[in-house]
Design a protein around this motif. Structure first.
Motif, mmCIF file in Angstrom:
data_model
loop_
_atom_site.group_PDB
_atom_site.id
_atom_site.type_symbol
_atom_site.label_atom_id
_atom_site.label_comp_id
_atom_site.label_asym_id
_atom_site.label_seq_id
_atom_site.Cartn_x
_atom_site.Cartn_y
_atom_site.Cartn_z
ATOM 1 N N LEU A 95 18.070 -16.877 58.392
ATOM 2 C CA LEU A 95 17.551 -16.292 57.165
ATOM 3 C C LEU A 95 16.685 -17.345 56.485
ATOM 4 O O LEU A 95 17.085 -18.507 56.375
ATOM 5 N N ALA A 96 15.521 -16.964 56.035
ATOM 6 C CA ALA A 96 14.580 -17.921 55.438
ATOM 7 C C ALA A 96 14.926 -18.198 53.980
ATOM 8 O O ALA A 96 14.079 -18.136 53.100
ATOM 9 N N THR A 97 16.187 -18.530 53.727
ATOM 10 C CA THR A 97 16.603 -18.897 52.379
ATOM 11 C C THR A 97 16.143 -20.323 52.099
ATOM 12 O O THR A 97 15.845 -21.095 53.013
ATOM 13 N N THR A 98 16.115 -20.683 50.841
ATOM 14 C CA THR A 98 15.668 -22.022 50.468
ATOM 15 C C THR A 98 16.581 -23.086 51.056
ATOM 16 O O THR A 98 16.109 -24.116 51.538
ATOM 17 N N ASP A 99 17.890 -22.852 51.059
ATOM 18 C CA ASP A 99 18.796 -23.856 51.610
ATOM 19 C C ASP A 99 18.612 -24.008 53.115
ATOM 20 O O ASP A 99 18.591 -25.129 53.632
ATOM 21 N N GLN A 100 18.445 -22.915 53.840
ATOM 22 C CA GLN A 100 18.230 -23.010 55.287
ATOM 23 C C GLN A 100 16.905 -23.694 55.608
ATOM 24 O O GLN A 100 16.813 -24.482 56.546
ATOM 25 N N LEU A 101 15.878 -23.412 54.813
ATOM 26 C CA LEU A 101 14.575 -24.053 55.024
ATOM 27 C C LEU A 101 14.655 -25.545 54.728
ATOM 28 O O LEU A 101 14.108 -26.369 55.465
ATOM 29 N N CYS A 102 15.372 -25.906 53.680
ATOM 30 C CA CYS A 102 15.542 -27.315 53.319
ATOM 31 C C CYS A 102 16.229 -28.082 54.453
ATOM 32 O O CYS A 102 15.792 -29.165 54.846
ATOM 33 N N LEU A 126 13.867 -29.019 47.848
ATOM 34 C CA LEU A 126 12.943 -27.907 47.926
ATOM 35 C C LEU A 126 13.154 -26.986 46.734
ATOM 36 O O LEU A 126 14.278 -26.560 46.461
ATOM 37 N N GLN A 127 12.079 -26.714 46.030
ATOM 38 C CA GLN A 127 12.118 -25.814 44.877
ATOM 39 C C GLN A 127 11.319 -24.570 45.205
ATOM 40 O O GLN A 127 10.135 -24.630 45.517
ATOM 41 N N GLU A 128 12.011 -23.429 45.139
ATOM 42 C CA GLU A 128 11.378 -22.148 45.437
ATOM 43 C C GLU A 128 10.889 -21.465 44.166
ATOM 44 O O GLU A 128 9.888 -20.777 44.171
ATOM 45 N N ALA A 129 11.610 -21.669 43.100
ATOM 46 C CA ALA A 129 11.278 -21.044 41.826
ATOM 47 C C ALA A 129 11.762 -21.968 40.717
ATOM 48 O O ALA A 129 12.647 -22.797 40.930
ATOM 49 N N GLU A 130 11.181 -21.807 39.549
ATOM 50 C CA GLU A 130 11.608 -22.630 38.426
ATOM 51 C C GLU A 130 13.103 -22.419 38.183
ATOM 52 O O GLU A 130 13.593 -21.295 38.174
ATOM 53 N N GLY A 131 13.821 -23.492 38.050
ATOM 54 C CA GLY A 131 15.254 -23.405 37.806
ATOM 55 C C GLY A 131 16.092 -23.316 39.064
ATOM 56 O O GLY A 131 17.317 -23.157 38.985
ATOM 57 N N TYR A 132 15.473 -23.408 40.246
ATOM 58 C CA TYR A 132 16.223 -23.309 41.505
ATOM 59 C C TYR A 132 15.749 -24.396 42.455
ATOM 60 O O TYR A 132 14.639 -24.330 42.984
ATOM 61 N N LEU A 133 16.576 -25.399 42.649
ATOM 62 C CA LEU A 133 16.234 -26.556 43.463
ATOM 63 C C LEU A 133 17.375 -26.829 44.427
ATOM 64 O O LEU A 133 18.536 -26.893 44.027
ATOM 65 N N VAL A 134 17.044 -27.004 45.700
ATOM 66 C CA VAL A 134 18.024 -27.311 46.741
ATOM 67 C C VAL A 134 17.784 -28.729 47.207
ATOM 68 O O VAL A 134 16.647 -29.132 47.446
ATOM 69 N N THR A 135 18.866 -29.511 47.342
ATOM 70 C CA THR A 135 18.784 -30.878 47.857
ATOM 71 C C THR A 135 19.677 -30.997 49.080
ATOM 72 O O THR A 135 20.830 -30.552 49.060
ATOM 73 N N TYR A 136 19.144 -31.599 50.146
ATOM 74 C CA TYR A 136 19.927 -31.821 51.367
ATOM 75 C C TYR A 136 19.838 -33.293 51.747
ATOM 76 O O TYR A 136 18.744 -33.844 51.872
ATOM 77 N N LEU A 137 21.006 -33.902 51.902
ATOM 78 C CA LEU A 137 21.077 -35.320 52.256
ATOM 79 C C LEU A 137 21.358 -35.556 53.740
ATOM 80 O O LEU A 137 21.343 -36.689 54.192
ATOM 81 N N GLY A 138 21.641 -34.502 54.460
ATOM 82 C CA GLY A 138 21.876 -34.639 55.888
ATOM 83 C C GLY A 138 23.174 -35.293 56.262
ATOM 84 O O GLY A 138 23.327 -35.805 57.364
ATOM 85 N N VAL A 139 24.126 -35.304 55.366
ATOM 86 C CA VAL A 139 25.421 -35.931 55.664
ATOM 87 C C VAL A 139 26.503 -34.894 55.831
ATOM 88 O O VAL A 139 26.390 -33.777 55.453
#
Length: 139
Positions: A95-102, A126-139
């Protein structure tokens, strides 16, 4: 000690969040307008943070142009003005969600960045819209 260097880029892309194993009503109920059959677009902001261990031999080493090229060639060229659900190989089948893309961006960049001496990949935001930010550290 680590130094963190963040590069930011923008891109535009379309997508559809839709599970084929669900009914259209289930998809609409869970994903709302993101399940639109005609897809929908976003203006994304992407921040990639690189780490660098300073040593006497490299403490004045500038951010390498090669890492800028990695962002341009491996990410932006592949996703800018594309349909994430149809045209982007590294997110295909998910699914092309922001978290999966990140996560997919991080996983694509990690081996390339880590091959550069003295640099590593710390995080992808990755920010898809104002107020929605996903962070991935790979851990």
């Amino acid at each position: 000690m680590q130094i963190y260097i963040t590069r930011s880029v923008r891109f535009n892309a379309a997508k559809r969040i839709y599970r084929e194993d669900w009914t259209p009503d289930q998809n609409l109920k869970v994903f709302g307008q993101a399940a639109n059959a005609n897809y929908h677009g976003h203006n994304f902001n992407l921040w990639v943070t690189f780490s660098k261990k300073p040593t006497p031999a490299n403490e004045d080493l500038p951010f390498p142009k090669a890492l800028d090229n990695v962002l341009e060639n491996e990410i932006i060229a592949k996703i800018d003005h594309k349909n994430l659900s149809l045209n982007v190989d590294f997110i295909k089948g998910k699914l092309a969600t922001t978290d999966q893309l990140c996560i997919a961006i991080f996983n694509l960049l990690r081996p390339i960045v880590n091959a550069h001496e003295n640099f590593g990949l710390y995080s992808v935001k990755l920010q898809e819209a104002e107020g929605y930010l996903v962070t991935y550290l790979g851990v």
